[in-house]
Design a protein around this motif. Structure first.
Motif, PDB file in Angstrom:
ATOM      1  N   ARG A   1     -10.539  11.473   5.388  1.00 47.23           N
ATOM      2  CA  ARG A   1     -10.309  10.690   6.612  1.00 47.23           C
ATOM      3  C   ARG A   1     -10.376   9.204   6.319  1.00 47.23           C
ATOM      4  O   ARG A   1      -9.558   8.415   6.803  1.00 47.23           O
ATOM      5  CB  ARG A   1     -11.350  11.076   7.679  1.00 47.23           C
ATOM      6  CG  ARG A   1     -11.193  10.317   8.999  1.00 47.23           C
ATOM      7  CD  ARG A   1     -12.194  10.814  10.026  1.00 47.23           C
ATOM      8  NE  ARG A   1     -13.551  10.373   9.732  1.00 47.23           N
ATOM      9  CZ  ARG A   1     -14.060   9.210  10.128  1.00 47.23           C
ATOM     10  NH1 ARG A   1     -13.312   8.347  10.824  1.00 47.23           N
ATOM     11  NH2 ARG A   1     -15.301   8.894   9.837  1.00 47.23           N
ATOM     12  N   HIS A   2     -11.363   8.807   5.512  1.00 41.63           N
ATOM     13  CA  HIS A   2     -11.483   7.396   5.152  1.00 41.63           C
ATOM     14  C   HIS A   2     -10.418   6.984   4.142  1.00 41.63           C
ATOM     15  O   HIS A   2      -9.828   5.902   4.257  1.00 41.63           O
ATOM     16  CB  HIS A   2     -12.879   7.125   4.580  1.00 41.63           C
ATOM     17  CG  HIS A   2     -13.964   7.136   5.599  1.00 41.63           C
ATOM     18  ND1 HIS A   2     -14.137   6.126   6.528  1.00 41.63           N
ATOM     19  CD2 HIS A   2     -14.945   8.043   5.861  1.00 41.63           C
ATOM     20  CE1 HIS A   2     -15.168   6.402   7.303  1.00 41.63           C
ATOM     21  NE2 HIS A   2     -15.674   7.552   6.921  1.00 41.63           N
ATOM     22  N   ARG A   3     -10.187   7.833   3.154  1.00 38.12           N
ATOM     23  CA  ARG A   3      -9.252   7.468   2.100  1.00 38.12           C
ATOM     24  C   ARG A   3      -7.805   7.376   2.589  1.00 38.12           C
ATOM     25  O   ARG A   3      -6.984   6.679   1.999  1.00 38.12           O
ATOM     26  CB  ARG A   3      -9.346   8.469   0.943  1.00 38.12           C
ATOM     27  CG  ARG A   3     -10.677   8.389   0.183  1.00 38.12           C
ATOM     28  CD  ARG A   3     -10.717   9.393  -0.957  1.00 38.12           C
ATOM     29  NE  ARG A   3      -9.705   9.086  -1.953  1.00 38.12           N
ATOM     30  CZ  ARG A   3      -9.880   8.258  -2.979  1.00 38.12           C
ATOM     31  NH1 ARG A   3     -11.043   7.652  -3.148  1.00 38.12           N
ATOM     32  NH2 ARG A   3      -8.908   8.042  -3.846  1.00 38.12           N
ATOM     33  N   SER A   4      -7.508   8.065   3.687  1.00 38.30           N
ATOM     34  CA  SER A   4      -6.145   8.030   4.220  1.00 38.30           C
ATOM     35  C   SER A   4      -5.916   6.856   5.161  1.00 38.30           C
ATOM     36  O   SER A   4      -4.797   6.670   5.665  1.00 38.30           O
ATOM     37  CB  SER A   4      -5.836   9.348   4.952  1.00 38.30           C
ATOM     38  OG  SER A   4      -6.700   9.520   6.066  1.00 38.30           O
ATOM     39  N   ALA A   5      -6.962   6.061   5.416  1.00 42.77           N
ATOM     40  CA  ALA A   5      -6.815   4.903   6.298  1.00 42.77           C
ATOM     41  C   ALA A   5      -5.837   3.903   5.692  1.00 42.77           C
ATOM     42  O   ALA A   5      -5.738   3.756   4.469  1.00 42.77           O
ATOM     43  CB  ALA A   5      -8.165   4.243   6.543  1.00 42.77           C
TER      44      ALA A   5
ATOM     45  N   VAL B   1      -5.867   0.706   5.462  1.00 43.31           N
ATOM     46  CA  VAL B   1      -6.441  -0.383   4.673  1.00 43.31           C
ATOM     47  C   VAL B   1      -7.708   0.075   3.934  1.00 43.31           C
ATOM     48  O   VAL B   1      -8.674  -0.673   3.819  1.00 43.31           O
ATOM     49  CB  VAL B   1      -6.758  -1.607   5.562  1.00 43.31           C
ATOM     50  CG1 VAL B   1      -5.496  -2.315   5.976  1.00 43.31           C
ATOM     51  CG2 VAL B   1      -7.556  -1.186   6.800  1.00 43.31           C
ATOM     52  N   PHE B   2      -7.690   1.316   3.433  1.00 43.98           N
ATOM     53  CA  PHE B   2      -8.817   1.778   2.623  1.00 43.98           C
ATOM     54  C   PHE B   2      -8.791   1.057   1.278  1.00 43.98           C
ATOM     55  O   PHE B   2      -7.730   0.897   0.676  1.00 43.98           O
ATOM     56  CB  PHE B   2      -8.715   3.286   2.397  1.00 43.98           C
ATOM     57  CG  PHE B   2      -9.793   3.833   1.494  1.00 43.98           C
ATOM     58  CD1 PHE B   2     -11.044   4.112   1.994  1.00 43.98           C
ATOM     59  CD2 PHE B   2      -9.552   4.033   0.143  1.00 43.98           C
ATOM     60  CE1 PHE B   2     -12.046   4.597   1.163  1.00 43.98           C
ATOM     61  CE2 PHE B   2     -10.548   4.522  -0.692  1.00 43.98           C
ATOM     62  CZ  PHE B   2     -11.797   4.803  -0.179  1.00 43.98           C
ATOM     63  N   PRO B   3      -9.958   0.624   0.762  1.00 45.20           N
ATOM     64  CA  PRO B   3     -11.302   0.784   1.336  1.00 45.20           C
ATOM     65  C   PRO B   3     -11.782  -0.419   2.138  1.00 45.20           C
ATOM     66  O   PRO B   3     -12.924  -0.460   2.551  1.00 45.20           O
ATOM     67  CB  PRO B   3     -12.158   0.968   0.082  1.00 45.20           C
ATOM     68  CG  PRO B   3     -11.495   0.062  -0.922  1.00 45.20           C
ATOM     69  CD  PRO B   3     -10.014   0.135  -0.626  1.00 45.20           C
TER      70      PRO B   3
END
Length: 315
Positions: A67-71, A73-75
């Motif tokens: 979920r975070h990695r697919s954002a 503007v990750f990271p």
């Protein structure tokens, strides 16, 4: 024979289910690496609810990591929400003097998110940079000119609201992360002296339960006795009105817990218990180091410069 085969089949299914859960969840250390976070950053991410735990509270689901990695503007998006600053950096971020920043912090204009005790036994507070920028956008009039009379009066009545604000924040985090009513009651009891807890929980079994489930609000460095003493005092409600507030909250939490059934039995002596990153009782985990920059991944200074530019652009 058929019964034995059926039992064996169910055992195989349970084993496969357990294996599936293990593959779908990863330990904290690996989750932190995959999210590009240092140990302190990851601990803060769990406390703030930015990273949701799974299973035994010491693992993170693969879906949560993705979920975070697919954002988009990750990271950077996650890191910006976890970036903390001390007084000097905070004052520079808001383009005000350190003295004014300290007065605003003491008055409770913004709440610390964490602290550490330095070698001189001084409490060093840290704040979420994003919250400071939000404060600047909402209250630009407080960044210059004379401090308003209500704030001056607040400082006279209570010279430093930072410890109280930090305690309220941690209790809110811990009650939100609790998995049951007795755990929620233990989170409230964690900021009260033993006598205050006993006044609300006269039953010895209830007190034993609250003690067994008592979360750690803050951890000092192992072996740092002076820091441990300061921390032990700071986590407890200090003023009479604050103590009354938490005593009333504990009484209400206990009433809710009792309605759901008797307190769970405390763990047997010799059980290896510790606290997870959310502070609640879990299997033992090592405490990360304290101090500025502790527990950060490689390249953190360059990353902070990028976050600085991004946040100053917001202000």
């Amino acid at each position: 024979m058929a019964v034995q085969q059926e039992q064996a089949g169910r055992e195989v299914q349970r084993h496969e289910a357990r294996q599936g859960r293990v593959r779908a969840e990863v330990p904290f250390a690996r989750a932190a690496r995959e999210l590009g976070l240092g140990s302190r950053e990851f601990e803060l991410a769990v406390q703030l609810g930015e990273v949701r735990t799974a299973g035994d509270g010491l693992r993170v689901s693969r879906a949560e990591i993705e979920r975070h990695r697919s954002a988009t503007v990750f990271p950077e998006a996650l890191r910006s929400r976890l970036w903390t600053v001390g007084t000097a950096e905070g004052a520079e971020l808001l383009a005000i003097g350190a003295a004014r920043f300290t007065r605003l912090a003491r008055a409770g204009c913004f709440t610390p998110v964490k602290f550490y005790v330095n070698r001189y036994r001084v409490v060093v507070w840290h704040y979420l940079a994003s919250e400071l920028v939000d404060f600047a956008e909402a209250s630009p009039d407080l960044l210059s000119g004379r401090i308003p009379a209500p704030l001056r009066q607040a400082l006279e009545e209570q010279p430093d609201r930072r410890p109280r604000g930090w305690r309220a924040r941690r209790v809110a985090q811990l009650t939100a992360a609790a998995t049951g009513p007795w755990q929620r009651a233990a989170a409230v009891a964690a900021v009260l002296e033993t006598a205050d807890v006993a006044s609300a929980a006269a039953d010895a079994r209830e007190r034993a339960c609250l003690e067994a489930l008592r979360p750690v609000l803050a951890r000092a460095r192992p072996g740092a006795r002076a820091a441990g003493e300061v921390t032990a005092r700071l986590v407890l409600a200090a003023d009479p009105d604050e103590r009354d507030h938490y005593r009333h909250r504990l009484a209400a939490a206990l009433a809710e817990a009792r309605a759901g059934g008797p307190p769970p039995a405390p763990p047997q002596a010799g059980d290896a218990t510790g606290r997870g990153a959310d502070g609640h009782a879990q299997r033992a985990a090592p405490a990360p180091p304290d101090g500025p920059g502790a527990g950060e991944p490689a390249g953190a200074p360059a990353r902070r410069r990028g976050l600085w530019s991004w946040l100053r652009g917001r202000a």
